[in-house]
Design an enzyme around this catalytic site. Structure first.
Site, mmCIF file in Angstrom:
data_model
loop_
_atom_site.group_PDB
_atom_site.id
_atom_site.type_symbol
_atom_site.label_atom_id
_atom_site.label_comp_id
_atom_site.label_asym_id
_atom_site.label_seq_id
_atom_site.Cartn_x
_atom_site.Cartn_y
_atom_site.Cartn_z
ATOM 1 N N ASP A 41 43.452 10.856 -45.615
ATOM 2 C CA ASP A 41 42.499 11.576 -44.773
ATOM 3 C C ASP A 41 41.798 10.595 -43.854
ATOM 4 O O ASP A 41 41.583 9.430 -44.194
ATOM 5 C CB ASP A 41 41.481 12.350 -45.613
ATOM 6 N N ASP A 44 35.924 16.109 -51.626
ATOM 7 C CA ASP A 44 35.462 14.921 -52.341
ATOM 8 C C ASP A 44 33.939 14.953 -52.403
ATOM 9 O O ASP A 44 33.300 15.849 -51.846
ATOM 10 C CB ASP A 44 36.016 13.624 -51.748
#
Length: 427
Positions: free
Chosen positions: A259, A97
């Site tokens: 996550d 990300d």
């Protein structure tokens, strides 16, 4: 079942750390000799690793990586850098990300879809999130409509969708890569609408952002609205999901993955629930590590020494006495109450304030005694087969320095992952 993706932040331990002398191994080189959780433990305690571009950094922006580390990461790829090869860890995932929190104060993200895809390609990621801009506001209930929102929030919202559209189109050039559209919003309806737009763009995997500050009911509201707005085939990932005790509640929304770094971070950021265990019913439970800081390095003790309230020699003596008391009790050489007396004598030197009410401080001292009595009395490390507890024993229950605390964090990852695996098998 949900996949657990560990958000890496360069946390590793010296496998040859000397507990007795509080000393790292001779000639240790951190990046090369230390071990990640998947290396140190007998089995990787997660299904994949998430690496944030904001953590890695680049030549324009600093991250947690040094410049040589960042360059090696881009040159060698994430798997080789993290020593997380597919040959040793088959079916493992590698998520990426942009680390939107690291640029939260900027008007626009510092990254473009094109250079982000280049980062994912260089790293060899299996999955990667579109470029997003975090939105901090969250309205309860139906929330404010678009016309009621500040322009800055609308700009972040619209830009996140625009960048996601560009990202999806450009991602088609990457083979074996799954693009993930990031959802941002200020309310459940705005997040649902964003999700519907991402699904229309062609995304079949969406990442829900902005969850960190939200309370459990707010997360339920957001996920419920999102799931109603998108086809059932579209998978959902929860970005930065720290409310791990509530994880089972969210399964009904078809969560494919999440996550977090929470189990590891709690080892040294949570004052009470910093050692994970599983109770007789298979649920997560927690113990408190015994805080025995290094007298020469602890800021509280150094401040007291400067004020003349506590001599450093006294602090050192109490530190050694507390450490010896823990070890002597575990070895069967000292009764638990006598051990607690010595441990709490150091705790009192550390926490007692001459300008505070003595009665309330005594209550705190007695409360701490009960907490530590449970830790020493139950001896949870003896019931755990992970490498941390096998090799370190009670040393893992000493809240003291980075190598001990991060080891305890790795133990927490092991327990949390075993809990997830047991839940998968039961489902």
């Amino acid at each position: 079942m949900m996949k657990f993706i560990y958000a890496d932040a360069m946390d590793f331990v010296d496998p040859q750390f000397d507990f007795k002398n509080d000393r790292n191994s001779k000639g240790r080189i951190v990046q090369w000799d230390d071990e990640y959780p998947h290396e140190f433990l007998d089995r990787a305690p997660y299904d994949g690793i998430l690496v944030s571009r904001g953590v890695v950094g680049d030549i324009h922006r600093n991250g947690k990586y040094t410049l040589p580390q960042m360059m090696r990461f881009r040159r060698e790829g994430a798997r080789r850098f993290l020593r997380y090869g597919e040959d040793k860890y088959p079916d493992s995932l590698l998520f990426g990300d942009c680390g939107a929190f690291t640029y939260r104060d900027e008007k626009v993200p510092p990254y473009s879809p094109a250079d982000t895809l280049e980062f994912y390609a260089d790293g060899g990621f299996t999955h990667g999130c579109s470029v997003d801009h975090i939105i901090f506001d969250f309205d309860e209930g139906k929330g404010r409509v678009r016309e009621e929102m500040p322009q800055e929030t609308l700009d972040r919202y619209d830009l996140t969708l625009q960048l996601a559209s560009e990202f999806h189109v450009q991602s088609k050039s990457l083979k074996g890569f799954t693009p993930m559209g990031v959802i941002q919003g200020w309310s459940a309806p705005s997040m649902a609408w964003a999700a519907s737009q991402l699904a229309r763009m062609g995304y079949d995997y969406l990442a829900v952002g902005g969850l960190v500050p939200l309370k459990v009911p707010q997360i339920h509201a957001a996920l419920s609205a999102i799931r109603e707005a998108i086809p059932s085939r579209v998978r959902l990932h929860l970005l930065g999901f720290g409310k791990i005790e509530n994880l089972a509640e969210f399964e009904r929304y078809g969560i494919a993955s999440f996550d977090t770094t929470s189990p590891l971070l709690r080892a040294f950021k949570d004052a009470v629930k910093n050692y994970f265990a599983r109770d007789s019913e298979g649920e997560l439970s927690y113990y408190t590590a015994i805080r025995v800081p290094q007298a020469r390095e602890n800021n509280k003790l150094k401040a007291k020494a400067r004020r003349g309230v506590l001599h450093q020699e006294t602090a050192l003596r109490l530190e050694i006495s507390a450490l010896d008391a823990v070890r002597q009790h575990v070895a069967g050489e000292l009764a638990i109450e006598k051990a607690l007396d010595r441990i709490l004598e150091y705790w009192k030197a550390l926490n007692w304030r001459e300008d505070h009410d003595e009665a309330s401080q005594l209550r705190a001292l007695n409360k701490q005694r009960e907490i530590y009595r449970r830790t020493l009395g139950d001896r949870p490390w003896q019931d755990c087969a992970c490498r941390v507890c096998r090799e370190g024993g009670v040393e893992a229950l000493l809240f003291r320095n980075s190598n001990r605390n991060k080891r305890r964090g790795m133990h927490n990852l092991h327990v949390f992952y075993q809990h997830l695996l047991a839940h998968r098998h039961a489902a």
